[in-house]
Design an enzyme around this catalytic site. Structure first.
Site, short mmCIF file in Angstrom:
data_model
loop_
_atom_site.label_atom_id
_atom_site.label_comp_id
_atom_site.label_asym_id
_atom_site.label_seq_id
_atom_site.Cartn_x
_atom_site.Cartn_y
_atom_site.Cartn_z
N ASP A 141 1.57 -36.82 1.09
CA ASP A 141 2.63 -36.04 0.44
C ASP A 141 2.40 -34.55 0.65
OD1 ASP A 141 4.96 -35.63 -1.00
OD2 ASP A 141 3.96 -35.70 -2.95
N LYS A 144 5.16 -32.28 6.06
CA LYS A 144 5.58 -33.50 6.73
C LYS A 144 5.13 -33.59 8.19
CE LYS A 144 6.88 -33.76 2.70
NZ LYS A 144 5.87 -34.31 1.79
N ASP A 169 5.33 -40.32 1.21
CA ASP A 169 6.51 -39.86 0.47
C ASP A 169 7.43 -39.07 1.40
OD1 ASP A 169 8.20 -39.43 -1.70
OD2 ASP A 169 7.17 -37.59 -2.33
N ASN A 170 8.68 -38.94 0.98
CA ASN A 170 9.65 -38.07 1.65
C ASN A 170 9.90 -38.42 3.11
OD1 ASN A 170 7.71 -35.94 -0.14
ND2 ASN A 170 9.90 -35.97 -0.63
N GLU A 199 13.06 -36.53 -5.47
CA GLU A 199 12.70 -36.22 -6.86
C GLU A 199 13.76 -35.36 -7.55
OE1 GLU A 199 10.68 -35.88 -4.17
OE2 GLU A 199 9.79 -33.89 -4.03
N1 SAM Z 1 1.70 -34.96 -4.40
C1 SAM Z 1 2.22 -33.93 -5.28
C2 SAM Z 1 2.96 -34.58 -6.41
O1 SAM Z 1 3.73 -35.52 -6.16
O2 SAM Z 1 2.80 -34.15 -7.56
C3 SAM Z 1 3.13 -32.97 -4.55
C4 SAM Z 1 2.53 -32.36 -3.32
S1 SAM Z 1 3.55 -31.10 -2.59
C5 SAM Z 1 4.92 -31.99 -2.01
C6 SAM Z 1 2.68 -30.72 -1.09
C7 SAM Z 1 1.40 -29.90 -1.30
O3 SAM Z 1 0.60 -30.06 -0.13
C8 SAM Z 1 1.60 -28.40 -1.48
O4 SAM Z 1 0.98 -27.99 -2.67
C9 SAM Z 1 0.91 -27.78 -0.26
O5 SAM Z 1 0.26 -26.55 -0.55
C10 SAM Z 1 -0.06 -28.85 0.14
N2 SAM Z 1 -0.39 -28.94 1.58
C11 SAM Z 1 0.48 -28.91 2.60
N3 SAM Z 1 -0.13 -29.12 3.76
C12 SAM Z 1 -1.45 -29.31 3.48
C13 SAM Z 1 -2.59 -29.59 4.27
N4 SAM Z 1 -2.50 -29.74 5.59
N5 SAM Z 1 -3.78 -29.72 3.64
C14 SAM Z 1 -3.87 -29.58 2.29
N6 SAM Z 1 -2.81 -29.33 1.49
C15 SAM Z 1 -1.62 -29.20 2.08
MG MG Z 2 6.81 -35.62 -1.98
#
Ligand code: SAM
Ligand code: MG
Length: 214
Positions: A141, A144, A169-170, A199
């Site tokens: 998640d 993407k 997800d997504n 969501e």
């Molecule tokens: N899983 C969470 C929830 O449902 O409550 C939501 C996660 S949110 C959609 C995506 C998160 O992934 C963001 O906070 C972003 O900073 C982090 N993120 C994106 N790419 C990443 C990566 N390559 N490694 C670590 N974190 C990452």
């Molecule tokens: Mg998501």
């Protein structure tokens, strides 16, 4: 100075959720994000699908890619059997600071190892650094365009065993077309789609569950 969305989500938790009650934390975040401001948590509708997969797999070792404020972290952790561990990766330090507090408020910090860093850097270090053998469940998640490279990295690093479950997800919105093409066309996975909605909206979205066949 203005507050950030993660700070406001934490505020809603501190105001409306009971310490040590993970479900009240989940509910407080859902209420805030449905009524006040949209946020990228997996949310209540897809969250129920996530819950059922966690319960079905009954995992000892879980990897979550993308913590944000810890919403899904709390959902997953609250369903884990005793002695199970959830590793959750977040590369944004501000989000990680907030997530630690949300996780602690829910009282699930003993089950959760929040790792601050990028998935591409940490997946190859999970064995040596945390003594992980394989993951029973991986919840994808994060951004993407990382779903596919990180899945290949998990394979290369030997972190998947026969029966490991990937839950992404997504896959419709924002969408992960390259991941879906790879996972659905791959003989080493048995994959199925759970239709749902983005969501806190009526937009079509869903989760892809893929069992690694070894
Ligand atoms: N899983 C969470 C929830 O449902 O409550 C939501 C996660 S949110 C959609 C995506 C998160 O992934 C963001 O906070 C972003 O900073 C982090 N993120 C994106 N790419 C990443 C990566 N390559 N490694 C670590 N974190 C990452
Ligand atoms: Mg998501």
């Amino acid at each position: 100075t203005q507050s950030t969305q993660p700070q406001r989500i934490l505020g809603a938790v501190q105001k409306n959720a009971t310490r040590g009650d993970p479900r009240s934390v989940v509910k407080a975040i859902d209420q805030y994000c449905r009524n006040k401001e949209w946020a990228m948590n997996v949310g209540d509708e897809k969250g129920c699908i996530l819950d059922s997969v966690v319960s079905e797999v009954n995992p000892s070792t879980v990897l979550e890619l993308g913590t944000y404020c810890g919403y899904s972290t709390v959902r997953i952790a609250s369903l884990l059997p005793p002695n199970a561990k959830l590793f959750t990766l977040e590369f944004n330090p501000h989000n990680a600071v907030i997530a630690r507090q949300v996780i602690a408020w829910a009282g699930v910090e003993d089950k959760v190892q929040l790792i601050e860093g990028a998935s591409g850097d940490w997946i190859p270090k999970m064995k040596e650094h945390y003594g992980v053998k394989t993951f029973d469940l991986v919840f994808l998640d994060h951004w993407k365009d990382r779903y596919l490279p990180d899945t290949k990295l998990l394979e290369e690093c030997g972190l998947l065993r026969k029966g490991s479950v990937l839950l992404a997800d997504n896959v419709i919105f924002p969408g992960a077309p390259e991941y879906l093409e790879y996972i659905r066309g791959n003989q080493r996975y048995e994959s199925c789609f759970f239709k749902s909605h983005l969501e806190y909206t009526k937009a079509l979205d869903g989760l892809e569950k893929s069992v690694f066949l070894g």
